[in-house]
Structures are given as structure tokens and as C-alpha cells.
Design a protein around this motif. Structure first.
Motif, PDB file in Angstrom:
ATOM      1  N   PHE A 164      87.399  48.217 -12.610  1.00  0.00           N
ATOM      2  CA  PHE A 164      87.124  49.515 -13.215  1.00  0.00           C
ATOM      3  C   PHE A 164      88.368  50.368 -13.078  1.00  0.00           C
ATOM      4  N   ALA A 165      88.476  51.360 -13.967  1.00  0.00           N
ATOM      5  CA  ALA A 165      89.604  52.284 -13.926  1.00  0.00           C
ATOM      6  C   ALA A 165      89.215  53.506 -13.105  1.00  0.00           C
ATOM      7  N   ALA A 166      90.129  53.991 -12.297  1.00  0.00           N
ATOM      8  CA  ALA A 166      89.902  55.189 -11.488  1.00  0.00           C
ATOM      9  C   ALA A 166      91.224  55.916 -11.320  1.00  0.00           C
ATOM     10  N   THR A 167      91.117  57.172 -10.966  1.00  0.00           N
ATOM     11  CA  THR A 167      92.278  58.015 -10.718  1.00  0.00           C
ATOM     12  C   THR A 167      92.231  58.480  -9.277  1.00  0.00           C
ATOM     13  N   ALA A 168      93.386  58.650  -8.658  1.00  0.00           N
ATOM     14  CA  ALA A 168      93.429  59.140  -7.279  1.00  0.00           C
ATOM     15  C   ALA A 168      92.583  60.395  -7.161  1.00  0.00           C
ATOM     16  N   GLY A 169      91.725  60.438  -6.145  1.00  0.00           N
ATOM     17  CA  GLY A 169      90.848  61.573  -5.924  1.00  0.00           C
ATOM     18  C   GLY A 169      89.445  61.386  -6.499  1.00  0.00           C
ATOM     19  N   ASP A 170      89.237  60.370  -7.339  1.00  0.00           N
ATOM     20  CA  ASP A 170      87.906  60.096  -7.874  1.00  0.00           C
ATOM     21  C   ASP A 170      86.966  59.675  -6.749  1.00  0.00           C
ATOM     22  N   SER A 171      85.712  60.046  -6.853  1.00  0.00           N
ATOM     23  CA  SER A 171      84.680  59.552  -5.949  1.00  0.00           C
ATOM     24  C   SER A 171      84.070  58.313  -6.578  1.00  0.00           C
ATOM     25  N   ILE A 172      83.917  57.256  -5.782  1.00  0.00           N
ATOM     26  CA  ILE A 172      83.427  55.983  -6.292  1.00  0.00           C
ATOM     27  C   ILE A 172      82.273  55.513  -5.419  1.00  0.00           C
ATOM     28  N   VAL A 173      81.208  55.082  -6.045  1.00  0.00           N
ATOM     29  CA  VAL A 173      80.086  54.470  -5.335  1.00  0.00           C
ATOM     30  C   VAL A 173      79.873  53.094  -5.946  1.00  0.00           C
ATOM     31  N   LEU A 174      79.989  52.059  -5.134  1.00  0.00           N
ATOM     32  CA  LEU A 174      79.704  50.695  -5.563  1.00  0.00           C
ATOM     33  C   LEU A 174      78.490  50.210  -4.785  1.00  0.00           C
ATOM     34  N   ARG A 175      77.534  49.664  -5.477  1.00  0.00           N
ATOM     35  CA  ARG A 175      76.340  49.127  -4.828  1.00  0.00           C
ATOM     36  C   ARG A 175      76.119  47.712  -5.316  1.00  0.00           C
ATOM     37  N   MET A 176      75.657  46.864  -4.400  1.00  0.00           N
ATOM     38  CA  MET A 176      75.331  45.491  -4.753  1.00  0.00           C
ATOM     39  C   MET A 176      74.029  45.150  -4.068  1.00  0.00           C
ATOM     40  N   GLY A 177      73.042  44.802  -4.837  1.00  0.00           N
ATOM     41  CA  GLY A 177      71.750  44.444  -4.278  1.00  0.00           C
ATOM     42  C   GLY A 177      71.442  42.988  -4.557  1.00  0.00           C
ATOM     43  N   ALA A 178      70.660  42.384  -3.688  1.00  0.00           N
ATOM     44  CA  ALA A 178      70.314  40.978  -3.848  1.00  0.00           C
ATOM     45  C   ALA A 178      68.977  40.710  -3.174  1.00  0.00           C
ATOM     46  N   THR A 179      68.361  39.621  -3.554  1.00  0.00           N
ATOM     47  CA  THR A 179      67.121  39.167  -2.946  1.00  0.00           C
ATOM     48  C   THR A 179      67.361  37.801  -2.320  1.00  0.00           C
ATOM     49  N   ASN A 180      66.985  37.650  -1.088  1.00  0.00           N
ATOM     50  CA  ASN A 180      67.044  36.366  -0.368  1.00  0.00           C
ATOM     51  C   ASN A 180      68.458  35.881  -0.041  1.00  0.00           C
ATOM     52  N   PHE A 181      69.436  36.756  -0.074  1.00  0.00           N
ATOM     53  CA  PHE A 181      70.751  36.429   0.465  1.00  0.00           C
ATOM     54  C   PHE A 181      71.491  37.719   0.766  1.00  0.00           C
ATOM     55  N   ASN A 182      72.547  37.624   1.543  1.00  0.00           N
ATOM     56  CA  ASN A 182      73.291  38.802   1.988  1.00  0.00           C
ATOM     57  C   ASN A 182      74.592  38.918   1.209  1.00  0.00           C
ATOM     58  N   PRO A 183      74.659  39.867   0.277  1.00  0.00           N
ATOM     59  CA  PRO A 183      75.863  40.015  -0.536  1.00  0.00           C
ATOM     60  C   PRO A 183      77.036  40.575   0.269  1.00  0.00           C
ATOM     61  N   TRP A 184      78.214  40.311  -0.223  1.00  0.00           N
ATOM     62  CA  TRP A 184      79.454  40.814   0.380  1.00  0.00           C
ATOM     63  C   TRP A 184      80.294  41.380  -0.753  1.00  0.00           C
ATOM     64  N   ILE A 185      80.628  42.659  -0.686  1.00  0.00           N
ATOM     65  CA  ILE A 185      81.429  43.297  -1.721  1.00  0.00           C
ATOM     66  C   ILE A 185      82.749  43.753  -1.095  1.00  0.00           C
ATOM     67  N   ARG A 186      83.849  43.478  -1.796  1.00  0.00           N
ATOM     68  CA  ARG A 186      85.180  43.876  -1.338  1.00  0.00           C
ATOM     69  C   ARG A 186      85.860  44.660  -2.443  1.00  0.00           C
ATOM     70  N   LEU A 187      86.510  45.749  -2.063  1.00  0.00           N
ATOM     71  CA  LEU A 187      87.209  46.609  -3.021  1.00  0.00           C
ATOM     72  C   LEU A 187      88.702  46.560  -2.733  1.00  0.00           C
ATOM     73  N   PHE A 188      89.476  46.199  -3.757  1.00  0.00           N
ATOM     74  CA  PHE A 188      90.924  46.116  -3.645  1.00  0.00           C
ATOM     75  C   PHE A 188      91.547  47.185  -4.519  1.00  0.00           C
ATOM     76  N   GLY A 189      92.616  47.794  -4.053  1.00  0.00           N
ATOM     77  CA  GLY A 189      93.341  48.801  -4.809  1.00  0.00           C
ATOM     78  C   GLY A 189      94.229  48.171  -5.858  1.00  0.00           C
ATOM     79  N   PRO A 190      94.873  48.998  -6.683  1.00  0.00           N
ATOM     80  CA  PRO A 190      95.726  48.480  -7.750  1.00  0.00           C
ATOM     81  C   PRO A 190      96.920  47.673  -7.247  1.00  0.00           C
ATOM     82  N   ASN A 191      97.312  47.866  -5.985  1.00  0.00           N
ATOM     83  CA  ASN A 191      98.425  47.091  -5.440  1.00  0.00           C
ATOM     84  C   ASN A 191      97.970  45.791  -4.797  1.00  0.00           C
ATOM     85  N   GLY A 192      96.667  45.517  -4.824  1.00  0.00           N
ATOM     86  CA  GLY A 192      96.132  44.288  -4.261  1.00  0.00           C
ATOM     87  C   GLY A 192      95.692  44.410  -2.818  1.00  0.00           C
ATOM     88  N   ALA A 193      95.893  45.564  -2.180  1.00  0.00           N
ATOM     89  CA  ALA A 193      95.499  45.751  -0.785  1.00  0.00           C
ATOM     90  C   ALA A 193      93.991  46.003  -0.685  1.00  0.00           C
TER      91      ALA A 193
END
Length: 96
Positions: A55-84
Motif C-alpha cells: 500500500f502507498a503511505a506518506t510519512a505521518g500517516d496513521s496505519i491500521v493493519l488487521r489480519m484475522g483467521a480461524t483455526n490458525f495463528n496469523p503472523w503479519i510483518r510490515l516493512f518500510g520502503p527501504n526494506g527494513a
């Protein structure tokens, strides 16, 4: 290179690559790609699968990412534009 660890045995496997920064390529019939603000994107994680979204974002934007699942434990990772890694969360640890 993909290989097996033991001398005997065989089996099917799935190999996934997610490189950041860079353009995201989503294989046909797989999930991932650009996220749309306010839209619920659905997917299926098979064994060894990796669904990469962007997704596209600008410095200072507020971001909410949610991931829901049934019968397993999801793992979400957020990387910046530089890959960190910016943050990650699972259903075990909640917000990071």
C-alpha cells in the motif's frame, strides 16, 4: 538452491520470495498485491505460502493493519520502503 536435508526421502514443497524494496509480483491464482483502503482482502495460506501485499503511505500517516483467521495463528510483518522491518504481530503477541 533448494535441496533436502536428509539423504533419503522425497516430497513436494513450495518456495516463496518476498523482496523489499521492489515491485511485488503475485503468481496467477495466488493472493497479494496492492491493498485498497477500507476494503477486506481475503486469501488462503497453504503450507509454505507467503502472501505479499502493498500500500502507498506518506510519512505521518496513521496505519491500521488487521489480519484475522480461524483455526490458525496469523503472523503479519510490515516493512518500510527501504526494506527494513517496521513491526510485526501475531495472534499470540498482539500489537508489536
Amino acid at each position: 538452491m533448494a535441496a533436502r536435508y536428509t539423504i533419503s526421502g522425497h516430497g513436494n514443497y513450495t518456495l516463496s520470495l518476498a523482496k523489499s524494496p521492489g515491485q511485488i509480483f503475485v503468481a496467477p491464482l495466488d493472493e497479494g498485491g496492492p491493498l485498497t483502503n477500507g476494503w477486506k482482502h481475503t486469501g488462503v495460506l497453504e503450507a509454505g505460502d507467503l502472501d505479499v501485499w502493498s500500500f502507498a503511505a506518506t510519512a505521518g500517516d496513521s496505519i491500521v493493519l488487521r489480519m484475522g483467521a480461524t483455526n490458525f495463528n496469523p503472523w503479519i510483518r510490515l516493512f518500510g520502503p527501504n526494506g527494513a522491518l517496521v513491526g510485526s504481530a501475531t495472534s499470540f503477541n498482539g500489537i508489536c
